[in-house]
Motif scaffolding. Structure first.
Motif, PDB file in Angstrom:
ATOM      1  N   ALA A   1     136.585  -6.126  70.461  1.00  0.00           N
ATOM      2  CA  ALA A   1     137.071  -4.742  70.712  1.00  0.00           C
ATOM      3  C   ALA A   1     136.540  -3.977  71.640  1.00  0.00           C
ATOM      4  CB  ALA A   1     137.340  -4.083  69.305  1.00  0.00           C
ATOM      5  N   THR A   2     136.860  -2.767  72.162  1.00  0.00           N
ATOM      6  CA  THR A   2     136.267  -2.089  73.240  1.00  0.00           C
ATOM      7  C   THR A   2     135.289  -1.350  72.190  1.00  0.00           C
ATOM      8  OG1 THR A   2     137.973  -1.988  74.613  1.00  0.00           O
ATOM      9  CG2 THR A   2     136.608  -0.231  74.894  1.00  0.00           C
ATOM     10  N   PHE A   3     135.538  -0.706  71.213  1.00  0.00           N
ATOM     11  CA  PHE A   3     134.842   0.206  70.242  1.00  0.00           C
ATOM     12  C   PHE A   3     135.130  -0.489  68.940  1.00  0.00           C
ATOM     13  CE2 PHE A   3     136.343   2.877  73.678  1.00  0.00           C
ATOM     14  CZ  PHE A   3     135.141   3.388  73.962  1.00  0.00           C
ATOM     15  N   GLU A   4     133.765  -0.495  68.176  1.00  0.00           N
ATOM     16  CA  GLU A   4     133.868  -1.004  66.583  1.00  0.00           C
ATOM     17  C   GLU A   4     132.842  -0.398  66.103  1.00  0.00           C
ATOM     18  OE1 GLU A   4     132.106  -4.992  66.144  1.00  0.00           O
ATOM     19  OE2 GLU A   4     133.158  -5.281  68.136  1.00  0.00           O
ATOM     20  N   CYS A   5     132.775  -0.432  64.586  1.00  0.00           N
ATOM     21  CA  CYS A   5     131.913   0.308  63.748  1.00  0.00           C
ATOM     22  C   CYS A   5     132.158  -0.357  62.435  1.00  0.00           C
ATOM     23  CB  CYS A   5     131.965   1.809  63.662  1.00  0.00           C
ATOM     24  SG  CYS A   5     130.868   2.461  62.629  1.00  0.00           S
ATOM     25  N   GLY A   6     131.107  -0.916  61.971  1.00  0.00           N
ATOM     26  CA  GLY A   6     131.139  -1.343  60.487  1.00  0.00           C
ATOM     27  C   GLY A   6     129.914  -1.373  59.687  1.00  0.00           C
ATOM     28  N   LEU A   7     130.153  -1.927  58.501  1.00  0.00           N
ATOM     29  CA  LEU A   7     129.238  -2.019  57.619  1.00  0.00           C
ATOM     30  C   LEU A   7     129.362  -3.260  56.472  1.00  0.00           C
ATOM     31  CD1 LEU A   7     126.712  -0.419  56.126  1.00  0.00           C
ATOM     32  CD2 LEU A   7     128.203   0.598  54.575  1.00  0.00           C
ATOM     33  N   ILE A   8     128.322  -3.782  56.366  1.00  0.00           N
ATOM     34  CA  ILE A   8     128.491  -5.058  55.346  1.00  0.00           C
ATOM     35  C   ILE A   8     127.270  -4.768  54.251  1.00  0.00           C
ATOM     36  CG2 ILE A   8     127.553  -7.347  55.220  1.00  0.00           C
ATOM     37  CD1 ILE A   8     128.378  -7.879  58.044  1.00  0.00           C
ATOM     38  N   GLY A   9     127.485  -4.822  53.093  1.00  0.00           N
ATOM     39  CA  GLY A   9     126.729  -4.482  51.844  1.00  0.00           C
ATOM     40  C   GLY A   9     126.858  -5.624  50.755  1.00  0.00           C
ATOM     41  N   PHE A  10     125.780  -5.591  50.230  1.00  0.00           N
ATOM     42  CA  PHE A  10     126.025  -6.640  48.721  1.00  0.00           C
ATOM     43  C   PHE A  10     124.687  -6.405  48.011  1.00  0.00           C
ATOM     44  CE2 PHE A  10     123.629  -8.768  52.532  1.00  0.00           C
ATOM     45  CZ  PHE A  10     122.562  -9.277  51.506  1.00  0.00           C
ATOM     46  N   ASP A  11     124.975  -6.789  46.845  1.00  0.00           N
ATOM     47  CA  ASP A  11     124.118  -6.746  45.711  1.00  0.00           C
ATOM     48  C   ASP A  11     124.037  -8.038  45.239  1.00  0.00           C
ATOM     49  OD1 ASP A  11     125.934  -6.296  43.833  1.00  0.00           O
ATOM     50  OD2 ASP A  11     125.181  -4.340  43.617  1.00  0.00           O
ATOM     51  N   ASP A  12     123.442  -8.303  43.814  1.00  0.00           N
ATOM     52  CA  ASP A  12     123.620  -9.660  43.213  1.00  0.00           C
ATOM     53  C   ASP A  12     124.939  -9.805  42.680  1.00  0.00           C
ATOM     54  OD1 ASP A  12     121.163 -10.347  43.850  1.00  0.00           O
ATOM     55  OD2 ASP A  12     120.094  -9.702  41.901  1.00  0.00           O
ATOM     56  N   GLU A  13     125.809  -8.869  42.677  1.00  0.00           N
ATOM     57  CA  GLU A  13     126.905  -9.083  41.946  1.00  0.00           C
ATOM     58  C   GLU A  13     128.379  -8.933  42.727  1.00  0.00           C
ATOM     59  OE1 GLU A  13     127.266  -6.626  38.420  1.00  0.00           O
ATOM     60  OE2 GLU A  13     125.419  -7.147  37.695  1.00  0.00           O
ATOM     61  N   ARG A  14     128.186  -7.969  43.756  1.00  0.00           N
ATOM     62  CA  ARG A  14     129.428  -7.767  44.931  1.00  0.00           C
ATOM     63  C   ARG A  14     129.034  -7.818  46.281  1.00  0.00           C
ATOM     64  NH1 ARG A  14     127.729  -3.265  42.118  1.00  0.00           N
ATOM     65  NH2 ARG A  14     128.810  -4.012  40.219  1.00  0.00           N
ATOM     66  N   ALA A  15     129.783  -8.011  47.098  1.00  0.00           N
ATOM     67  CA  ALA A  15     129.757  -7.841  48.273  1.00  0.00           C
ATOM     68  C   ALA A  15     131.230  -7.101  48.898  1.00  0.00           C
ATOM     69  CB  ALA A  15     129.469  -9.083  49.158  1.00  0.00           C
ATOM     70  N   PHE A  16     130.789  -6.496  50.262  1.00  0.00           N
ATOM     71  CA  PHE A  16     131.780  -5.980  51.019  1.00  0.00           C
ATOM     72  C   PHE A  16     131.615  -6.028  52.614  1.00  0.00           C
ATOM     73  CE2 PHE A  16     129.161  -2.299  50.605  1.00  0.00           C
ATOM     74  CZ  PHE A  16     129.333  -1.707  52.026  1.00  0.00           C
ATOM     75  N   ILE A  17     132.775  -5.841  53.327  1.00  0.00           N
ATOM     76  CA  ILE A  17     132.462  -5.649  54.608  1.00  0.00           C
ATOM     77  C   ILE A  17     133.626  -4.777  55.131  1.00  0.00           C
ATOM     78  CG2 ILE A  17     133.934  -7.836  55.197  1.00  0.00           C
ATOM     79  CD1 ILE A  17     132.191  -7.684  57.995  1.00  0.00           C
ATOM     80  N   PHE A  18     133.522  -3.620  55.879  1.00  0.00           N
ATOM     81  CA  PHE A  18     134.190  -2.518  56.253  1.00  0.00           C
ATOM     82  C   PHE A  18     134.054  -2.608  57.657  1.00  0.00           C
ATOM     83  CE2 PHE A  18     135.855   1.609  57.290  1.00  0.00           C
ATOM     84  CZ  PHE A  18     137.039   1.571  56.363  1.00  0.00           C
ATOM     85  N   TRP A  19     135.164  -3.017  58.474  1.00  0.00           N
ATOM     86  CA  TRP A  19     134.898  -3.000  59.880  1.00  0.00           C
ATOM     87  C   TRP A  19     136.244  -2.471  60.560  1.00  0.00           C
ATOM     88  CZ3 TRP A  19     130.128  -4.447  60.424  1.00  0.00           C
ATOM     89  CH2 TRP A  19     129.502  -4.494  61.690  1.00  0.00           C
ATOM     90  N   VAL A  20     135.966  -1.506  61.442  1.00  0.00           N
ATOM     91  CA  VAL A  20     136.972  -0.871  62.293  1.00  0.00           C
ATOM     92  C   VAL A  20     136.907  -1.099  63.949  1.00  0.00           C
ATOM     93  CG1 VAL A  20     137.853   1.636  62.972  1.00  0.00           C
ATOM     94  CG2 VAL A  20     137.056   1.004  60.693  1.00  0.00           C
ATOM     95  N   GLU A  21     137.965  -1.522  64.193  1.00  0.00           N
ATOM     96  CA  GLU A  21     138.084  -1.676  65.709  1.00  0.00           C
ATOM     97  C   GLU A  21     139.131  -0.747  66.432  1.00  0.00           C
ATOM     98  OE1 GLU A  21     138.846  -5.764  66.707  1.00  0.00           O
ATOM     99  OE2 GLU A  21     138.806  -6.058  64.549  1.00  0.00           O
ATOM    100  N   GLU A  22     138.388  -0.054  67.628  1.00  0.00           N
ATOM    101  CA  GLU A  22     139.647   0.545  68.508  1.00  0.00           C
ATOM    102  C   GLU A  22     139.501   0.260  69.854  1.00  0.00           C
ATOM    103  OE1 GLU A  22     139.058   5.092  68.071  1.00  0.00           O
ATOM    104  OE2 GLU A  22     138.114   4.607  66.130  1.00  0.00           O
ATOM    105  N   GLU A  23     140.536   0.342  70.573  1.00  0.00           N
ATOM    106  CA  GLU A  23     140.747   0.535  71.876  1.00  0.00           C
ATOM    107  C   GLU A  23     141.106   1.728  72.537  1.00  0.00           C
ATOM    108  OE1 GLU A  23     140.094  -2.787  73.374  1.00  0.00           O
ATOM    109  OE2 GLU A  23     140.202  -3.871  71.611  1.00  0.00           O
TER     110      GLU A  23
END
Length: 124
Positions: A101-123
């Protein structure tokens, strides 16, 4: 194995579960992703979720920042967070791409019990 290496491997596995990265380079190599503390992670999450990366400044409203902090509160104190940039309000922003993508922003997070990824793409 050093904790930093393990953390990057876990982040890579989380991204792989959603088909990332698709970028030409490897964002997990050479410390290209930014290790963030909880406060900075909440800022990145608020930027990704509530601002336009294409138009405007990466400056989320207070309510969005509060909501992001509340969302991350469910994660353990020793949770790990990675972003593709710091997304601070600055004249020029830079980030490490995970996508094409031309523009993108995101976060990956985790601990011992759970995990996530939140990623945004823009053009533009």
């Amino acid at each position: 194995m050093r904790p930093e290496v393990r953390e990057r491997q876990v982040a890579r596995a989380i991204a792989a579960n959603v088909g990332l990265p698709t970028s030409a380079g490897d964002p997990f190599a050479d410390d290209k992703l930014v290790h963030l503390n909880r406060t900075k992670a909440a800022h990145v999450l608020a930027v990704a979720g509530t601002t336009s990366l294409t138009y405007g400044r990466a400056s989320p409203r207070r309510a969005a920042l509060k909501g992001a902090k509340e969302a991350l509160a469910d994660y353990a104190e020793d949770a790990t967070f990675f972003g593709n940039g710091r997304w601070e309000d600055a004249p020029s922003l830079s980030w490490t791409p995970l996508t094409t993508a031309t523009f993108e922003c995101g976060l990956i997070g985790f601990d011992d019990e759970r995990a996530f990824i939140f990623w945004v793409e823009e053009e533009d």
